[in-house]
Scaffold this motif. Sequence first.
Motif, mmCIF file in Angstrom:
data_model
loop_
_atom_site.group_PDB
_atom_site.id
_atom_site.type_symbol
_atom_site.label_atom_id
_atom_site.label_comp_id
_atom_site.label_asym_id
_atom_site.label_seq_id
_atom_site.Cartn_x
_atom_site.Cartn_y
_atom_site.Cartn_z
ATOM 1 N N ILE A 139 83.187 26.195 50.603
ATOM 2 C CA ILE A 139 83.321 26.140 52.065
ATOM 3 C C ILE A 139 82.061 26.726 52.689
ATOM 4 C CG2 ILE A 139 84.521 27.144 54.070
ATOM 5 C CD1 ILE A 139 87.096 27.019 52.454
ATOM 6 N N HIS A 140 81.598 26.107 53.769
ATOM 7 C CA HIS A 140 80.466 26.627 54.530
ATOM 8 C C HIS A 140 80.771 26.478 56.016
ATOM 9 C CE1 HIS A 140 78.330 26.833 50.756
ATOM 10 N NE2 HIS A 140 78.749 25.608 50.517
ATOM 11 N N VAL A 141 80.521 27.540 56.773
ATOM 12 C CA VAL A 141 80.905 27.574 58.185
ATOM 13 C C VAL A 141 79.715 27.958 59.055
ATOM 14 C CG1 VAL A 141 82.468 28.527 59.910
ATOM 15 C CG2 VAL A 141 83.250 28.257 57.538
ATOM 16 N N THR A 142 79.455 27.153 60.061
ATOM 17 C CA THR A 142 78.509 27.468 61.132
ATOM 18 C C THR A 142 79.337 27.545 62.413
ATOM 19 O OG1 THR A 142 76.728 26.269 60.025
ATOM 20 C CG2 THR A 142 76.459 26.683 62.373
ATOM 21 N N GLY A 184 94.367 31.202 50.808
ATOM 22 C CA GLY A 184 95.609 30.503 50.514
ATOM 23 C C GLY A 184 95.437 29.017 50.239
ATOM 24 N N LEU A 185 94.194 28.526 50.273
ATOM 25 C CA LEU A 185 93.973 27.097 50.060
ATOM 26 C C LEU A 185 94.290 26.686 48.630
ATOM 27 C CD1 LEU A 185 90.629 26.566 52.027
ATOM 28 C CD2 LEU A 185 92.934 25.900 52.724
ATOM 29 N N LEU A 186 93.738 27.398 47.685
ATOM 30 C CA LEU A 186 93.954 27.151 46.256
ATOM 31 C C LEU A 186 94.262 28.503 45.623
ATOM 32 C CD1 LEU A 186 90.936 24.721 45.834
ATOM 33 C CD2 LEU A 186 93.340 24.069 45.552
ATOM 34 N N PRO A 187 95.506 28.931 45.663
ATOM 35 C CA PRO A 187 95.868 30.310 45.306
ATOM 36 C C PRO A 187 95.488 30.731 43.892
ATOM 37 C CG PRO A 187 97.671 29.226 46.457
ATOM 38 C CD PRO A 187 96.666 28.170 46.152
ATOM 39 N N GLY A 188 95.324 29.779 42.969
ATOM 40 C CA GLY A 188 94.981 30.144 41.603
ATOM 41 C C GLY A 188 93.504 30.331 41.346
ATOM 42 N N ALA A 189 92.680 30.094 42.353
ATOM 43 C CA ALA A 189 91.229 30.148 42.174
ATOM 44 C C ALA A 189 90.683 31.546 42.449
ATOM 45 C CB ALA A 189 90.549 29.134 43.084
ATOM 46 N N ARG A 190 89.586 31.889 41.767
ATOM 47 C CA ARG A 190 88.842 33.120 42.052
ATOM 48 C C ARG A 190 87.748 32.806 43.064
ATOM 49 N NH1 ARG A 190 85.889 35.171 37.760
ATOM 50 N NH2 ARG A 190 85.930 33.155 36.687
ATOM 51 N N ILE A 191 87.556 33.710 44.024
ATOM 52 C CA ILE A 191 86.672 33.451 45.160
ATOM 53 C C ILE A 191 85.443 34.340 45.121
ATOM 54 C CG2 ILE A 191 86.463 33.720 47.672
ATOM 55 C CD1 ILE A 191 89.300 32.710 47.941
ATOM 56 N N CYS A 192 84.298 33.747 45.432
ATOM 57 C CA CYS A 192 83.056 34.480 45.674
ATOM 58 C C CYS A 192 82.600 34.107 47.081
ATOM 59 C CB CYS A 192 81.995 34.082 44.637
ATOM 60 S SG CYS A 192 80.374 34.842 44.893
ATOM 61 N N PHE A 229 77.062 35.937 56.606
ATOM 62 C CA PHE A 229 75.680 35.967 57.064
ATOM 63 C C PHE A 229 75.569 36.724 58.388
ATOM 64 C CE2 PHE A 229 76.092 32.313 54.296
ATOM 65 C CZ PHE A 229 74.934 32.357 53.529
ATOM 66 N N ASP A 230 74.367 37.186 58.711
ATOM 67 C CA ASP A 230 74.077 37.879 59.974
ATOM 68 C C ASP A 230 73.456 36.904 60.967
ATOM 69 O OD1 ASP A 230 74.886 40.575 59.474
ATOM 70 O OD2 ASP A 230 73.163 40.775 58.129
ATOM 71 N N PRO A 231 73.871 36.896 62.227
ATOM 72 C CA PRO A 231 75.013 37.638 62.780
ATOM 73 C C PRO A 231 76.332 36.903 62.606
ATOM 74 C CG PRO A 231 73.916 36.444 64.518
ATOM 75 C CD PRO A 231 73.151 36.153 63.266
ATOM 76 N N CYS A 232 76.236 35.647 62.104
ATOM 77 C CA CYS A 232 77.439 34.849 61.930
ATOM 78 C C CYS A 232 77.204 33.828 60.828
ATOM 79 C CB CYS A 232 77.853 34.159 63.235
ATOM 80 S SG CYS A 232 76.638 32.950 63.839
ATOM 81 N N GLY A 233 78.288 33.222 60.376
ATOM 82 C CA GLY A 233 78.189 32.227 59.310
ATOM 83 C C GLY A 233 78.847 32.718 58.041
ATOM 84 N N TYR A 234 79.264 31.780 57.223
ATOM 85 C CA TYR A 234 80.087 32.121 56.055
ATOM 86 C C TYR A 234 79.938 31.057 54.986
ATOM 87 C CZ TYR A 234 84.545 32.544 53.424
ATOM 88 O OH TYR A 234 85.517 32.648 52.451
ATOM 89 N N SER A 235 79.915 31.499 53.721
ATOM 90 C CA SER A 235 79.926 30.583 52.588
ATOM 91 C C SER A 235 80.875 31.111 51.528
ATOM 92 C CB SER A 235 78.528 30.424 51.980
ATOM 93 O OG SER A 235 77.696 29.630 52.797
ATOM 94 N N MET A 236 81.479 30.208 50.786
ATOM 95 C CA MET A 236 82.415 30.583 49.731
ATOM 96 C C MET A 236 82.396 29.555 48.615
ATOM 97 S SD MET A 236 85.505 29.667 48.258
ATOM 98 C CE MET A 236 86.555 28.774 49.385
ATOM 99 N N ASN A 237 82.378 30.036 47.372
ATOM 100 C CA ASN A 237 82.659 29.207 46.200
ATOM 101 C C ASN A 237 83.903 29.758 45.539
ATOM 102 O OD1 ASN A 237 80.268 27.781 46.587
ATOM 103 N ND2 ASN A 237 79.121 28.973 45.075
ATOM 104 N N SER A 238 84.742 28.884 45.005
ATOM 105 C CA SER A 238 85.855 29.339 44.186
ATOM 106 C C SER A 238 85.834 28.565 42.873
ATOM 107 C CB SER A 238 87.198 29.140 44.897
ATOM 108 O OG SER A 238 87.611 27.792 44.851
ATOM 109 N N VAL A 239 86.307 29.207 41.811
ATOM 110 C CA VAL A 239 86.330 28.579 40.490
ATOM 111 C C VAL A 239 87.734 28.695 39.917
ATOM 112 C CG1 VAL A 239 83.898 29.141 40.114
ATOM 113 C CG2 VAL A 239 85.649 30.670 39.235
ATOM 114 N N GLU A 240 88.136 27.639 39.224
ATOM 115 C CA GLU A 240 89.444 27.619 38.561
ATOM 116 C C GLU A 240 89.321 26.678 37.362
ATOM 117 O OE1 GLU A 240 94.197 27.143 39.604
ATOM 118 O OE2 GLU A 240 92.699 26.581 41.096
ATOM 119 N N GLY A 241 89.123 27.254 36.163
ATOM 120 C CA GLY A 241 88.873 26.426 35.001
ATOM 121 C C GLY A 241 87.573 25.671 35.174
#
Length: 422
Positions: free
Chosen positions: A264-267, A234-242, A246-258
């Motif tokens: 975003i990266h989470v530890t 819901g941060l940028l609703p018009g963007a496509r997310i990839c 990660f195991d056992p924890c952690g997260y990364s995300m790129n979004s593109v819009e034009g």
Amino acid sequence: MGLEVAWVAGLQQEEVAATVGAVATTGFEGFEKRLEIEFSYGPSSEASGLRSVSREGLDRMLKAAECTIVAQLSSDEFDSYVLSESSLFVYPLKVVIKTCGTTKLLRSIPVLLELASGLDLSVRCCKYRRGSFFFPAEQDYPHRNFTDEVEFLDGFFSGGRGYVLGSSSSAQKWHVYVAPAVEDEFGSGGGSSSEPGFTLEMCMTELDRKVATEFYKDVNCSAEGMTRAAGIDGLLPGARICDFAFDPCGYSMNSVEGGAYSTIHVTPEDGFSYASFETMGYGPREIDLQVLVDRVLRCFKPGFFSLALYATGISGAAGKKNGGSSWGVGFVPRGYSCVGSSRQELGSGGDVVVYHTFRAEEERSSPSPPSPDWWSSVPRPLAVSIDPKRQELESLSDIKLKSIETLKLKQLVGRLVLEQAA
């Protein structure tokens, strides 16, 4: 006296690094290093520019930095890659690489320049920045300290200058290196627009524990589940997310819009929890800055965060107009107090960075009064210019404050060691 101050400050930094390094093997370094290099076309360049670099070429560049590609998402204007440690964005004339952990980001520069030269592209400008590491003793050359990084970068780029922003009494600093733009004969495709460009970077620590648990695979088994649970979609609703988990924890995300991206990266580990959020290519026409920042804070609920906002071409007429928009008027998010502010002009091209740090209030009530104008009213003396041959250091009174911080850090590390032993 100058040498004495330098020696005391240097010794103190080494003590902090050694103390943290004693437990660094139990934690992951969340704070990223970020490298951005813009290029110019040559007479035989193809319009696709850097986007025509092969996957083999990208892998070779990333191998030098000690990371790999794990996912990809493209738009008509650029390609985005989620990495094993953060993200890569490739435009025809620009590359942005962010890497976390103990990666050696700057060692990718020779390979990148070689790839660009093979496409008849020449360097236009370079920007490098990072926060203060959780575990500085774990970093290898050239990332052991900012002076080494500046010297390393100066080996490839001309006219570069380093800056350190942040309160002298705070352990968290923002390190910025800029090698100014070189005008080109064939048109760079970058930096020539009459409209200013904005880059927002937020670094968040002390994440809410309930939020942090959403980024463990035993709670959410998929990246999509983590994205939804945290409200990232819901941060940028018009963007496509990839996104990637990660195991056992952690997260990364790129979004593109034009031509714009967010990442975003989470530890999430307790004790050194960290999340970063960055956008480039968005501005006042697309979204209100305070609305965006509030959305990010609702996702992660950090106890402490920094906000760095960069503007290119802010000194022109269009820049002054946008500087008075939602991306130029200062604010303090509800439930937080601003504990530090810095502003720095980056060369003579009208580029400006403002850097603010915020601490959560015990009682989240009404917001603090906002600053009237981030681009002209933020006090500037907190920004310290770095010359690789002569680093400007804090006063002795500042060093005394850092001594207190060092003692507190040692006490914290001692508690962690006792808890682990138990």
